[in-house]
Scaffold this motif. Sequence first.
Motif, PDB file in Angstrom:
ATOM      1  N   ILE A  45       0.081   5.682   6.343  1.00  0.00           N
ATOM      2  CA  ILE A  45      -1.215   5.003   6.273  1.00  0.00           C
ATOM      3  C   ILE A  45      -2.298   5.980   6.723  1.00  0.00           C
ATOM      4  CG2 ILE A  45      -2.641   3.101   7.131  1.00  0.00           C
ATOM      5  CD1 ILE A  45      -0.419   2.168   5.307  1.00  0.00           C
ATOM      6  N   THR A  94       0.833  -1.201   0.000  1.00  0.00           N
ATOM      7  CA  THR A  94       0.000   0.000   0.000  1.00  0.00           C
ATOM      8  C   THR A  94       0.869   1.253   0.000  1.00  0.00           C
ATOM      9  OG1 THR A  94      -1.814  -1.117   1.151  1.00  0.00           O
ATOM     10  CG2 THR A  94      -1.758   1.281   1.285  1.00  0.00           C
ATOM     11  N   GLN A 139       1.677   4.128  -3.433  1.00  0.00           N
ATOM     12  CA  GLN A 139       1.126   5.481  -3.395  1.00  0.00           C
ATOM     13  C   GLN A 139       1.762   6.373  -4.466  1.00  0.00           C
ATOM     14  OE1 GLN A 139       1.842   6.652   0.667  1.00  0.00           O
ATOM     15  NE2 GLN A 139       0.205   5.373   1.473  1.00  0.00           N
ATOM     16  N   SER A 169      -6.413   4.103   3.272  1.00  0.00           N
ATOM     17  CA  SER A 169      -5.571   2.901   3.237  1.00  0.00           C
ATOM     18  C   SER A 169      -5.969   1.925   4.335  1.00  0.00           C
ATOM     19  CB  SER A 169      -4.097   3.278   3.383  1.00  0.00           C
ATOM     20  OG  SER A 169      -3.668   4.056   2.295  1.00  0.00           O
TER      21      SER A 169
END
Length: 214
Positions: free
Chosen positions: A133, A47, A51, A137
Amino acid sequence: MGLSAEQIRHGMDALAGIEPAFARGLERIGYPAPRIRPRGHETLLRTIIGQQVSVASANAIFARLQAAIGPELDPAAIAAAPDELLRGAGLSRQKIAYVKSLGEEIASGTLDLTHLPENDEEAIAALVRIKGIGRWSAEIYLLFAEGRGDVWPAGDLAVQIETGRILGLEERPSERQTRALAEGWRPHRGTAAIFTWHHYANAAKSAKEGASPL
């Protein structure tokens, strides 16, 4: 693990009974496929890496990181890795700080991804403590990796667009409005989110083919 096909089917049937617009959408494009990611460090790491870069770039960086650290991408090893090594894998200075922070949190036991709080909001709060995060997310992780059926990522642009389209609204609802619109869909808002992405993909396909998205 994320919501299974059976759980999605059950959730969609329930939503179709609550909101006629879902029933019409379900008849038009059918049930969405599951979106499942593994629970744990790797999914959150992906994740962060993904980005603001393309999927191809993110996959290339991930592969280089595995080559540099080891295929298991041990959190402690990432936390202790020299910045130069991580930069050589393609990570920016900011993302180096993020992946190291994630590695430190997991290696120290501060973050235990096998025992996140049962309450969704508390679980989101635990995840957003990690650098890199945000709420979106965290919600995506809880939905795709833990299969939490009532998580509703109302900040997602596609969710907003398709919620408006499915309900026949004239304008895309704001994040706040999208959250309010879904209150009556509890406890199946996670399935509703998966259906909005399914609807979005079908709308894009129809538009590309020159047909009406609806």
